[in-house]
Design a protein around this motif. Structure first.
Motif, short mmCIF file in Angstrom:
data_model
loop_
_atom_site.label_atom_id
_atom_site.label_comp_id
_atom_site.label_asym_id
_atom_site.label_seq_id
_atom_site.Cartn_x
_atom_site.Cartn_y
_atom_site.Cartn_z
N ARG A 19 0.80 -1.10 0.13
CA ARG A 19 -0.13 -0.14 -0.01
C ARG A 19 0.86 1.33 0.16
O ARG A 19 1.82 1.37 0.42
N TRP A 39 -6.43 13.72 -3.21
CA TRP A 39 -5.65 12.69 -2.48
C TRP A 39 -4.22 12.57 -3.28
O TRP A 39 -4.15 12.53 -4.69
N TRP A 65 -3.74 4.63 4.04
CA TRP A 65 -2.96 3.62 3.16
C TRP A 65 -3.97 3.05 2.09
O TRP A 65 -5.07 2.52 2.50
N VAL A 66 -3.45 3.08 0.84
CA VAL A 66 -4.35 2.72 -0.21
C VAL A 66 -3.63 1.73 -1.24
O VAL A 66 -2.35 1.85 -1.33
N ALA A 67 -4.27 0.57 -1.38
CA ALA A 67 -3.90 -0.44 -2.33
C ALA A 67 -4.13 -0.04 -3.76
O ALA A 67 -5.21 0.65 -3.97
N GLU A 126 -5.69 -1.83 -6.24
CA GLU A 126 -7.02 -1.80 -6.45
C GLU A 126 -7.94 -0.83 -6.03
O GLU A 126 -9.23 -0.73 -6.51
N GLU A 127 -7.56 0.09 -4.85
CA GLU A 127 -8.61 1.08 -4.50
C GLU A 127 -8.25 2.38 -4.99
O GLU A 127 -8.96 3.30 -4.62
N PHE A 128 -7.36 2.54 -6.04
CA PHE A 128 -7.16 3.83 -6.48
C PHE A 128 -8.05 4.50 -7.30
O PHE A 128 -8.47 5.59 -7.15
N ASP A 129 -9.12 3.79 -7.69
CA ASP A 129 -10.40 4.20 -8.69
C ASP A 129 -11.43 4.71 -7.61
O ASP A 129 -12.26 5.51 -7.89
N SER A 130 -11.21 4.28 -6.09
CA SER A 130 -12.28 4.93 -5.09
C SER A 130 -11.92 6.06 -4.54
O SER A 130 -12.73 6.83 -3.96
N VAL A 131 -10.69 6.68 -4.84
CA VAL A 131 -10.13 8.10 -3.99
C VAL A 131 -10.01 9.03 -5.44
O VAL A 131 -9.52 8.60 -6.59
#
Length: 148
Positions: free
Chosen positions: A27, A42, A120-122, A124-129
């Motif tokens: 992450r 972000w 902390w972002v993985a 696969e989570e980039f599209d959600s922020v």
């Protein structure tokens, strides 16, 4: 508006700074910007270099101020520009940022200084922020370096 804000808004010359891609367990740590440009978006923690301060010292200081983390500052990932224009085409902001890889294997990240929040972002989570332009690609590059 503080004198620091005045020199950043419609600057006479590009302003040098650092960003920190702090990685942990696949992450990357992102900070929500508390000020323009891109307020509310972000991105990586970071800030401007102070006179007499090295790039890596700036990275250590900014990471600590914005997240409360102490980390080993590693290699340079990339140097890039952030340039924004107003409605008339005049340069409103111009930063030259050096992105460093950092590893913080322990400690809790807490928003401080210019950061409204940290997370902390993985990948696969980039599209959600709502990421600032180029952040996802730079984060992927940093995560690959951190794992290699």
């Amino acid at each position: 508006m503080s004198s620091s804000d005045e020199t950043r808004h419609f600057p006479a010359h590009p302003l040098p700074g650092v960003s920190i891609a702090c990685c942990r367990q696949g992450r990357v740590l992102l900070a929500q910007r508390g000020k323009p440009p891109f307020e509310g978006w972000w991105t990586f923690p970071g800030g401007l270099i102070e006179v007499g301060e090295s790039l890596k010292d700036t990275a250590r200081r900014e990471l600590l101020e914005e997240t409360g983390l102490i980390a080993e500052i590693g290699e340079l990932v990339e140097t890039f520009d952030i340039i924004t224009h107003d409605d008339t085409g005049r340069v409103e902001h111009h930063y030259i940022l050096s992105l460093f890889l950092a590893r913080a294997d322990q400690g809790a990240a807490v928003a401080g200084d210019d950061a409204a929040a940290v997370v902390w972002v993985a990948p696969e989570e980039f599209d959600s922020v709502r990421l600032t332009p180029g952040t996802a690609e730079r984060a992927m590059k940093a995560l690959a370096l951190a794992q290699g």
